[in-house]
Design a protein around this motif. Structure first.
Motif, mmCIF file in Angstrom:
data_model
loop_
_atom_site.group_PDB
_atom_site.id
_atom_site.type_symbol
_atom_site.label_atom_id
_atom_site.label_comp_id
_atom_site.label_asym_id
_atom_site.label_seq_id
_atom_site.Cartn_x
_atom_site.Cartn_y
_atom_site.Cartn_z
ATOM 1 N N SER A 727 0.840 -1.197 0.000
ATOM 2 C CA SER A 727 0.000 0.000 0.000
ATOM 3 C C SER A 727 0.871 1.242 0.000
ATOM 4 N N ALA A 728 0.310 2.316 -0.496
ATOM 5 C CA ALA A 728 0.990 3.612 -0.496
ATOM 6 C C ALA A 728 -0.063 4.712 -0.523
ATOM 7 N N ASN A 729 0.282 5.838 0.017
ATOM 8 C CA ASN A 729 -0.661 6.961 0.034
ATOM 9 C C ASN A 729 0.089 8.274 0.020
ATOM 10 N N TYR A 806 -2.818 3.888 -3.114
ATOM 11 C CA TYR A 806 -2.476 2.741 -3.955
ATOM 12 C C TYR A 806 -2.621 1.466 -3.137
ATOM 13 N N GLY A 807 -3.225 0.419 -3.721
ATOM 14 C CA GLY A 807 -3.405 -0.852 -3.026
ATOM 15 C C GLY A 807 -2.841 -2.013 -3.823
ATOM 16 N N ASN A 808 -2.109 -2.894 -3.119
ATOM 17 C CA ASN A 808 -1.520 -4.066 -3.787
ATOM 18 C C ASN A 808 -1.370 -5.213 -2.792
ATOM 19 N N ALA A 809 -2.312 -5.322 -1.836
ATOM 20 C CA ALA A 809 -2.188 -6.352 -0.813
ATOM 21 C C ALA A 809 -2.329 -7.747 -1.400
ATOM 22 N N ILE A 816 -6.733 2.817 -5.661
ATOM 23 C CA ILE A 816 -8.043 2.609 -5.049
ATOM 24 C C ILE A 816 -8.662 3.921 -4.566
ATOM 25 N N GLY A 817 -7.912 4.980 -4.583
ATOM 26 C CA GLY A 817 -8.437 6.285 -4.201
ATOM 27 C C GLY A 817 -7.661 7.389 -4.880
ATOM 28 N N ASN A 818 -8.382 8.295 -5.547
ATOM 29 C CA ASN A 818 -7.715 9.386 -6.265
ATOM 30 C C ASN A 818 -8.727 10.528 -6.403
#
Length: 900
Positions: A727-729, A806-809, A816-818
Motif C-alpha cells: 500500500s501507499a498513500n 495505492y493498493g496491492n495487498a 483505489i483512491g484518487n
C-alpha cells in the motif's frame, strides 16, 4: 450693555440639577446659561457690579450705614447650581436692553457630563427661553449644527427652542441614536421630562440618517426615552420609494440593557413532502446578565414539528458555555399512503469551559454532541453539509484536580461517548477514573541531582478505572443499555531509568507491573440443546497480574554537505536519529482454560475467562520483539533573494523521513511472521510553507501465493524484489490567500461543532436561526467606503486538498483512491462575495460535493444565496434581511428541502 469681543470667554455658573434623559441632553445645556441671578466673568469688578445691578430688581437690595437690615423679600432661587464653562470663537455678547446673551461661532458649553456645541446660542432670560442653531458660511451652506451629548447619548438637530419655566421645548430636524436605531424628526415637542412627541419622523438602522437605504416613515410618534416608541401609521420606505409594507401602528422597545426579551417572528416555507410551514419562530428570554434562553419551533401542515432550546451562559473569570437541545417529529407523506413514515430524532450539544485563573489546581470542561444517528441527515432545519457527511459523533465531559502533595497526585473523572452514525453503534464510558502519583526517585541525593543509572531509577503509580457500555441507537438511555455494562480497573507501576552510554548514546530501560480487576468474567460451554458454544457470564470479582520489560538505545548523527559559498545552494544538513528497542512479555497461560468445541469432546480449544473485558485478556504467548526506527530530516542553506541580507536563508527540504520495522524472535511462521512490514513515511512543506505534502508506504518482505495468502518465504526468494509494496498513500494540502485570517473567524464553527471540517472543502454551514451573519467571515459586514472600483483591494482565498491511495495487498496493483477537493472564496466586487466548494473523484469518475455561495452587502441589509446543485444533499437557500439585531425579523428567506 455690549461687551467687547474676545477670543475666549469663560463663565462659572451654579445650576439646579435636572432629570436627565436623551432629549434633556439638548435641554439641559440651555439651563446652564440661564443663571441670571449670579454671573461672574473675567472682567473688572466694576463690570461685574454693573451686570448684577442690571439683572436684579432694586427692591431686593437694602443698605444702611449704621446697621444691617434683613430684607423682607426672599431672594429668588438661582437657576444654576453647578459649575459651567463656555466659550465662543468670535464673541460672547450681553444685551442688557433686550435681555439677551449671545455666543457666536464655535460656541461651546460644558456642564457636568453634558457637552453642547453649536454655531450660535442665544439666551432670552426675560422670556425664560433659549435658542441654539446653525450658521451659514460664505458659500451659503449651513454649518456648525447643534450637537448635544450626555454620556453616550447624542442629539443633532438643526435648531432648538426651550422654555425653562414650562420646561417645554421645540426641536427642529433632531437626529438621535437609541441603541442600533437612528431617529430623525422634523419637529419634536418635549411635553415633560419623560414624554416626547415627534412629527414627520423616520426610524432606520442605516449609518446615514439623512440619506438612508431604507427607513420607516411615520407622522405621529410618542417617545419615552429608554423605554419605548409608539407610532401611528408606519410605512416602510426603501431607496426613497414607499413600499406596500405598512402597519396601522408600531411598537419599538427601547432599553439601555444589553438585551431584552421578545418574540422571534417565524419565516414561511413550503415542502413537497410536508406542506407549508412556519420555521424558527419563538421567544427570546433575557433571564439575566449571566445566562439567557431561546425557544424556537417549526410547524408543517402535515403534522411535522420541531423544537429547539438554546442557552448561553457565562461568568467573568469563572466559566462560559452554551447548551442546544433539538427535537424533531418528522412525518413524510400522508397517512394511508405507502410512503408514509413517522420518526422522532433529537440532538444534544453542550460546550463548557472553565477559566484557568479561577482555580489553577482543578478544571472542568465539556464538549457534547450526541443524539439520533440520523439527525444531521434527516433534520428539516439544518444546513450543515459537513455534518451530514460525518460518520462519527463524539462527546467528552471531564473534571480534573491536582493535589499539591509530595509527591504530586493528579486525578481526573471523564465521561466519554462515541457514536457511529452508519452502524448506529454507541460506545460510552460512564465514567473513566484516572489517577497517577508523580515520579519518585528513591536513590537521588538530597541535592536532587539525577545522574547515572542508579540515581535516575524512578517509579510511579497509575490507576485507570472504567465503566464501559456498548449499545445501539435504539436502546440509547433505556434500561437495556446498562445490562451489559463492563466495569474494571487497571493498576500499573512502571519502574524506569535512563542514562548515557559511551557518551553519545541515550539508553532507557523500563519494567512494568500491571494488575487488572474485573467484576465480570466468562465461561465457555458447549450447549448440546443449541448445538453450539455459548458464553456464560460469571458475576464476581476476579483479577490477573502481568509484567513486562522494555529498553531502548538511540543517538543523533549530524552530517553536512557543503557545496561552496559561491553556490546558490551552499549546504545541505542531514540529521539522523536511529534507535533500537527491545520488549519482552512472558506467557501468562495460567489464566487460560479449555472448552469442548463439539458434542464429542474431541476438539478442545483454549480461552481466557477475562476475554471481552475492558482491558482485554493477558497474552498466552511469549512476546520477544526487537524494533528498529530511523528518522531523518533534511534542510538546506541557500542564497537569500533579498540582496541586502548577509546571512544565507534556511529552508526545510524534508520535515521527516521515517523508517520502522520489527523482528519477533518467537514467531512461528504460521500465525505470525518474524519480520514485520517496513513502514516508510515522510512529509515536507513547499511554497513558503503554504503547501503540506505527506506520503507513506508499506513494504512487505514476504511473498504471497496464488490465493493471496502470505507465505513464510521472502519475496526475493520467490522471484520477486526485496520488498513487495502492499500500500501507499499521498496527501497534499495547499492554502493561499491575499488577506489575513480574522482572529475571530467562527463562520464555520457550528459545522465543526457538529463534527464537520474546520475548512470549507465541504462547504460553509448556514445558521438558519440567525442569517444576519456573513457566510464568508462569520461577522456582520462593515460598510467600507469605496471610492473607485479599480483601486479597491479584492480579497480572495483558496484551499486545495489532493489524496492518492495505492493498493496491492493481493496483487490488485491499482489506484483505489484518487480525488481532489477545491474551495475558493473571493470578493468579486467590493460589495459582492462569491465562493465555491467542489471536487472530482478520478476513480469513481464523478464530481464530489459541490456548493456555490454568493453574498451581496446592501449596507444596512445583507443578501445571500447558496446552492448545492448535485448529489443527495442538493438544495438551495436564499436570504435577504436587515443586519441589525433589533430588526432581524424583517427578512425574507426561501429554501428548498434537502433531497435525501
Amino acid at each position: 450693555m455690549t461687551c467687547q469681543k474676545t477670543s475666549h470667554i469663560f463663565t462659572k455658573i451654579v445650576f439646579k440639577p435636572l432629570h436627565t434623559n436623551l432629549f434633556n441632553i439638548v435641554l439641559l445645556s440651555f439651563f446652564l446659561t440661564l443663571g441670571c441671578a449670579n454671573i461672574y466673568s473675567q472682567d473688572t469688578n466694576k463690570k461685574k457690579k454693573a451686570i448684577n445691578a442690571s439683572i436684579q430688581p432694586d427692591s431686593t437690595k437694602t443698605t444702611t450705614i449704621d446697621s444691617v437690615k434683613v430684607d423682607s423679600i426672599k431672594p429668588k432661587k438661582a437657576f444654576l447650581d453647578g459649575k459651567v464653562r463656555y466659550k465662543a470663537k468670535d464673541y460672547a455678547k450681553i444685551d442688557q436692553k433686550r435681555k439677551l446673551i449671545t455666543l457666536y461661532n464655535e460656541a461651546e458649553l460644558y456642564y457636568q457630563d453634558v457637552e453642547l456645541k453649536s454655531g450660535i446660542i442665544v439666551l432670552d432670560y426675560e422670556k425664560s427661553e433659549v435658542y441654539a442653531g446653525r450658521l451659514k458660511d460664505s458659500a451659503g451652506v449651513y454649518t456648525q449644527y447643534p450637537n448635544f451629548k450626555q454620556g453616550a447619548s447624542a442629539v443633532e438637530p438643526d435648531s432648538i427652542r426651550f422654555n425653562f419655566k414650562t420646561k417645554k421645548a421645540l426641536i427642529w430636524n433632531s437626529r438621535s441614536e437609541q441603541g442600533e436605531f437612528r431617529i430623525k424628526a422634523s419637529i419634536t415637542k418635549k411635553e415633560n421630562d419623560s414624554v416626547y412627541f415627534l412629527k414627520g419622523a423616520r426610524f432606520t438602522t442605516a449609518k446615514d440618517v439623512d440619506n438612508p437605504e431604507y427607513y420607516f416613515q411615520t407622522n405621529k410618534v410618542k417617545f419615552i426615552p429608554g423605554k419605548k416608541v409608539i407610532t401611528g401609521l408606519t410605512n416602510m420606505v426603501i431607496a426613497d420609494v414607499p413600499t406596500p409594507i405598512a402597519l396601522p401602528f408600531a411598537y419599538f422597545p427601547m432599553s439601555s440593557e444589553k438585551s431584552i426579551s421578545g418574540l422571534i417572528l417565524p419565516s414561511y416555507n413550503d415542502s413537497n413532502t410536508r406542506g407549508f410551514s412556519l420555521q424558527n419562530g419563538g421567544y427570546y428570554f433575557a433571564l439575566s446578565d449571566n445566562y439567557d434562553l431561546t425557544v424556537l419551533g417549526d410547524y408543517y401542515t402535515n403534522g411535522s414539528y420541531a423544537m429547539r432550546f438554546e442557552s448561553a451562559y457565562a461568568k467573568r473569570y469563572k466559566y462560559r458555555g452554551n447548551i442546544n437541545i433539538r427535537f424533531e417529529n418528522l412525518i413524510s407523506s400522508e397517512r394511508g399512503y405507502p410512503d408514509y413514515s413517522r420518526q422522532n430524532i433529537y440532538n444534544i450539544q453542550w460546550s463548557h469551559s472553565k477559566d484557568t485563573k479561577s482555580s489553577p489546581n482543578s478544571s472542568f470542561s465539556a464538549s457534547v454532541n450526541m443524539g439520533s444517528s440520523k439527525y444531521f441527515k434527516q433534520s428539516i432545519n439544518q444546513a450543515n453539509i459537513g455534518s451530514n457527511l460525518n460518520n462519527t459523533l463524539s462527546s467528552s465531559v471531564s473534571y480534573s484536580k491536582t493535589f499539591n502533595t509530595l509527591p504530586q497526585i493528579r486525578t481526573s473523572l471523564t465521561a466519554t461517548h462515541s457514536q457511529n452514525t452508519q452502524t448506529e453503534v454507541i460506545n460510552m464510558t460512564l465514567p473513566t477514573l484516572e489517577a497517577s502519583v508523580d515520579r519518585i526517585y528513591p536513590f537521588a541525593g538530597k541535592n536532587g541531582v539525577k545522574k547515572g543509572f542508579i540515581k535516575n531509577i524512578n517509579f510511579q503509580y497509575n490507576l485507570s478505572g472504567k465503566n464501559s457500555i456498548v449499545t445501539t441507537d435504539s436502546l440509547f438511555f433505556k434500561p437495556q443499555m446498562f445490562d451489559d455494562a463492563k466495569i474494571g480497573a487497571k493498576h500499573s507501576i512502571p519502574i524506569s531509568t535512563n542514562f548515557k552510554l559511551f557518551k553519545y548514546f541515550s539508553a532507557s530501560t523500563t519494567a512494568n507491573y500491571q494488575e487488572v480487576w474485573q467484576t465480570k468474567t466468562i465461561q465457555k460451554l458447549y450447549d448440546a440443546d443449541q448445538n453450539k458454544v455459548i458464553d456464560k457470564t460469571v458475576n464476581g470479582f476476579d483479577a490477573y497480574r502481568t509484567y513486562s520489560f522494555s529498553s531502548s538505545l538511540g543517538t543523533t548523527i549530524y552530517g553536512t554537505f557543503n557545496f561552496g559559498e559561491d553556490k546558490k545552494i551552499k549546504s545541505i544538513r542531514h540529521v539522523m536519529r536511529p534507535s533500537i528497542s527491545y520488549g519482552y512479555t512472558p506467557s501468562f497461560d495460567k489464566y487460560y482454560d479449555t472448552y469442548s468445541a463439539d458434542a464429542t469432546g474431541a476438539t478442545m480449544k483454549e480461552y481466557s475467562r477475562f476475554e471481552g473485558g475492558i482491558f482485554g485478556a493477558p497474552g498466552n504467548n511469549n512476546s520477544n520483539i526487537i524494533g528498529f526506527d530511523l528518522s531523518n530530516t533534511f534542510e538546506a542553506k541557500v542564497t537569500d533573494k533579498d540582496s541586502t541580507k548577509t546571512e544565507p536563508k534556511k529552508i526545510m527540504l524534508l520535515n521527516n523521513l521515517n523508517f520502522s520495522t520489527s523482528y519477533n524472535f518467537n514467531a512461528d511462521g504460521i500465525t505470525s511472521f518474524a519480520w514485520q512490514p517496513l513502514r516508510v513515511s515522510g512529509g515536507t512543506q513547499l511554497l513558503e510553507n503554504k503547501m503540506n505534502i505527506n506520503f507513506g508506504a508499506t513494504l512487505n518482505p514476504y511473498a504471497i501465493d496464488n490465493a493471496g495468502k502470505q507465505m513464510n518465504v521472502f519475496n526475493i526468494d520467490n522471484g520477486g524484489s526485496l520488498f513487495r509494496m502492499t500500500s501507499a498513500n499521498m496527501t497534499l494540502n495547499y492554502s493561499i490567500s491575499n488577506k489575513e485570517k480574522s482572529k475571530k473567524d467562527d463562520s464555520n464553527s457550528q459545522n465543526t461543532r457538529n463534527g464537520g471540517r474546520e475548512d470549507d472543502l465541504f462547504g460553509r454551514s448556514t445558521d438558519l436561526n440567525d442569517q444576519r451573519k456573513s457566510q464568508f467571515d462569520g461577522s456582520e459586514e462593515e460598510d467600507n467606503e469605496i471610492t473607485q472600483f479599480f483601486n479597491a483591494k479584492l480579497p480572495w482565498d483558496m484551499t486545495l486538498a489532493y489524496s492518492l491511495t495505492y493498493g496491492n495487498a493481493m496483487r490488485e496493483n491499482k489506484i483505489i483512491g484518487n480525488s481532489i477537493m477545491i474551495s475558493a472564496n473571493m470578493d468579486i466586487t467590493p460589495k459582492w462575495k462569491g465562493g465555491i466548494s467542489t471536487g472530482y473523484d478520478f476513480v469513481q469518475k464523478g464530481v464530489t460535493f459541490t456548493q456555490l455561495r454568493f453574498e451581496r452587502d446592501l449596507l444596512s441589509w445583507r443578501m445571500d444565496f447558496n446552492w448545492t446543485p448535485i448529489g443527495p444533499y442538493s438544495n438551495w437557500n436564499f436570504f435577504i434581511g436587515i443586519k441589525s439585531g433589533v430588526l432581524s425579523d424583517i427578512k425574507w428567506n426561501k429554501r428548498s428541502t434537502i433531497n435525501r
